[in-house]
Design a protein around this motif. Structure first.
Motif, PDB file in Angstrom:
ATOM      1  N   PRO A 147       0.830  -1.205   0.000  1.00 19.83           N
ATOM      2  CA  PRO A 147       0.000   0.000   0.000  1.00 19.83           C
ATOM      3  C   PRO A 147       0.865   1.256   0.000  1.00 19.83           C
ATOM      4  O   PRO A 147       1.922   1.246   0.606  1.00 19.83           O
ATOM      5  N   PRO A 148       0.457   2.290  -0.668  1.00 19.03           N
ATOM      6  CA  PRO A 148      -0.787   2.471  -1.398  1.00 19.03           C
ATOM      7  C   PRO A 148      -0.688   2.104  -2.882  1.00 19.03           C
ATOM      8  O   PRO A 148      -1.705   2.016  -3.552  1.00 19.03           O
ATOM      9  N   CYS A 157       7.308  -1.287  10.446  1.00 14.24           N
ATOM     10  CA  CYS A 157       6.192  -1.000   9.539  1.00 14.24           C
ATOM     11  C   CYS A 157       4.928  -1.763   9.925  1.00 14.24           C
ATOM     12  O   CYS A 157       3.818  -1.272   9.702  1.00 14.24           O
ATOM     13  N   SER A 213       0.905   1.817  10.077  1.00 13.12           N
ATOM     14  CA  SER A 213       0.522   1.698   8.664  1.00 13.12           C
ATOM     15  C   SER A 213       0.947   2.914   7.829  1.00 13.12           C
ATOM     16  O   SER A 213       1.333   2.759   6.671  1.00 13.12           O
ATOM     17  N   TYR A 268       4.581   2.574   7.156  1.00  5.32           N
ATOM     18  CA  TYR A 268       4.738   1.514   6.150  1.00  5.32           C
ATOM     19  C   TYR A 268       4.529   2.087   4.741  1.00  5.32           C
ATOM     20  O   TYR A 268       5.310   1.839   3.823  1.00  5.32           O
ATOM     21  N   GLU A 269       3.481   2.895   4.570  1.00  2.27           N
ATOM     22  CA  GLU A 269       3.226   3.496   3.264  1.00  2.27           C
ATOM     23  C   GLU A 269       4.377   4.396   2.835  1.00  2.27           C
ATOM     24  O   GLU A 269       4.819   4.336   1.686  1.00  2.27           O
ATOM     25  N   SER A 290       7.414   2.267   1.853  1.00  2.00           N
ATOM     26  CA  SER A 290       7.164   1.580   0.578  1.00  2.00           C
ATOM     27  C   SER A 290       7.239   2.544  -0.596  1.00  2.00           C
ATOM     28  O   SER A 290       7.786   2.205  -1.657  1.00  2.00           O
ATOM     29  N   LEU A 291       6.693   3.731  -0.421  1.00  4.60           N
ATOM     30  CA  LEU A 291       6.764   4.741  -1.472  1.00  4.60           C
ATOM     31  C   LEU A 291       8.213   5.128  -1.760  1.00  4.60           C
ATOM     32  O   LEU A 291       8.597   5.314  -2.921  1.00  4.60           O
ATOM     33  N   GLU A 316       2.090  10.646  -4.124  1.00  2.68           N
ATOM     34  CA  GLU A 316       1.550  10.025  -2.902  1.00  2.68           C
ATOM     35  C   GLU A 316       2.324  10.495  -1.664  1.00  2.68           C
ATOM     36  O   GLU A 316       1.728  10.739  -0.610  1.00  2.68           O
ATOM     37  N   ARG A 369       0.932  12.780   1.639  1.00  3.06           N
ATOM     38  CA  ARG A 369       1.026  12.288   3.010  1.00  3.06           C
ATOM     39  C   ARG A 369       1.923  13.139   3.907  1.00  3.06           C
ATOM     40  O   ARG A 369       1.712  13.183   5.113  1.00  3.06           O
TER      41      ARG A 369
END
Length: 170
Positions: free
Chosen positions: A97-98, A134, A138, A141-142, A145-146, A164, A168
């Motif tokens: 995600p995302p 992570c 959450s 974690y995003e 990951s991004l 993204e 955020r």
């Protein structure tokens, strides 16, 4: 203060954890506990980030635009990554995600993690404790990951990941 010898990969992890906290007050001891990084390393990292202009001089305010600029233009070159062997782990980059809700891919990227539930090409995290941290946060974690999408993605993935991240962090 120690002489500045450049940023380290876990500095990005710490900055993104602070970003995930948003307007919530944060303390170095809490960052150390939540990330599994020693308090002295957190302190040194904060000092490096102040020197680099990524945290304000009062050591309490993240310089969001500077961080985004560094992530977009520096991260892929300073901490590049090439997907490795197929292993079990926690999804990252476009597989987490995302972006996994925006993009479809047959190939999965993962951080190696013994309790992971997906097999995919290995991406080394910026710090070994990232997968565990992570799972407890959450939004963090995003963000992580991004950032991996910036490190390994193609132009389209990088553009979407940056948008993204801006949504955020700002």
């Amino acid at each position: 203060m120690k002489q500045h010898s450049g940023m380290r990969p876990h500095d990005i992890v710490i900055l993104l954890k602070i970003a995930a906290k948003g307007k919530q007050k944060w303390f170095m001891k809490d960052l150390a506990f939540e990330l599994g990084i020693s308090g002295s390393e957190i302190s040194e990292s904060i000092n490096r980030s102040v020197y680099a202009g990524l945290i304000a001089g009062n050591k309490k305010r993240l310089m969001s635009l500077a961080l985004l600029d560094f992530l977009e233009h520096g991260l892929p070159y300073v901490y590049p990554q090439q997907p490795g062997a197929i292993k079990r782990g926690l999804p990252t980059a476009h597989s987490a995600p995302p972006l996994n809700n925006i993009m479809l891919s047959k190939e999965a990227y993962i951080w190696p993690y013994a309790n992971g539930n997906i097999r995919g090409q290995e991406i080394q995290p910026l710090h070994p404790n990232v997968p565990e941290a992570c799972l407890k946060d959450s939004l963090f974690y995003e963000l992580m990951s991004l950032c991996d999408s910036l490190r390994v993605g193609n132009s389209r993935e990088k553009n979407i990941a940056m948008q993204e991240l801006k949504d955020r962090i700002c």
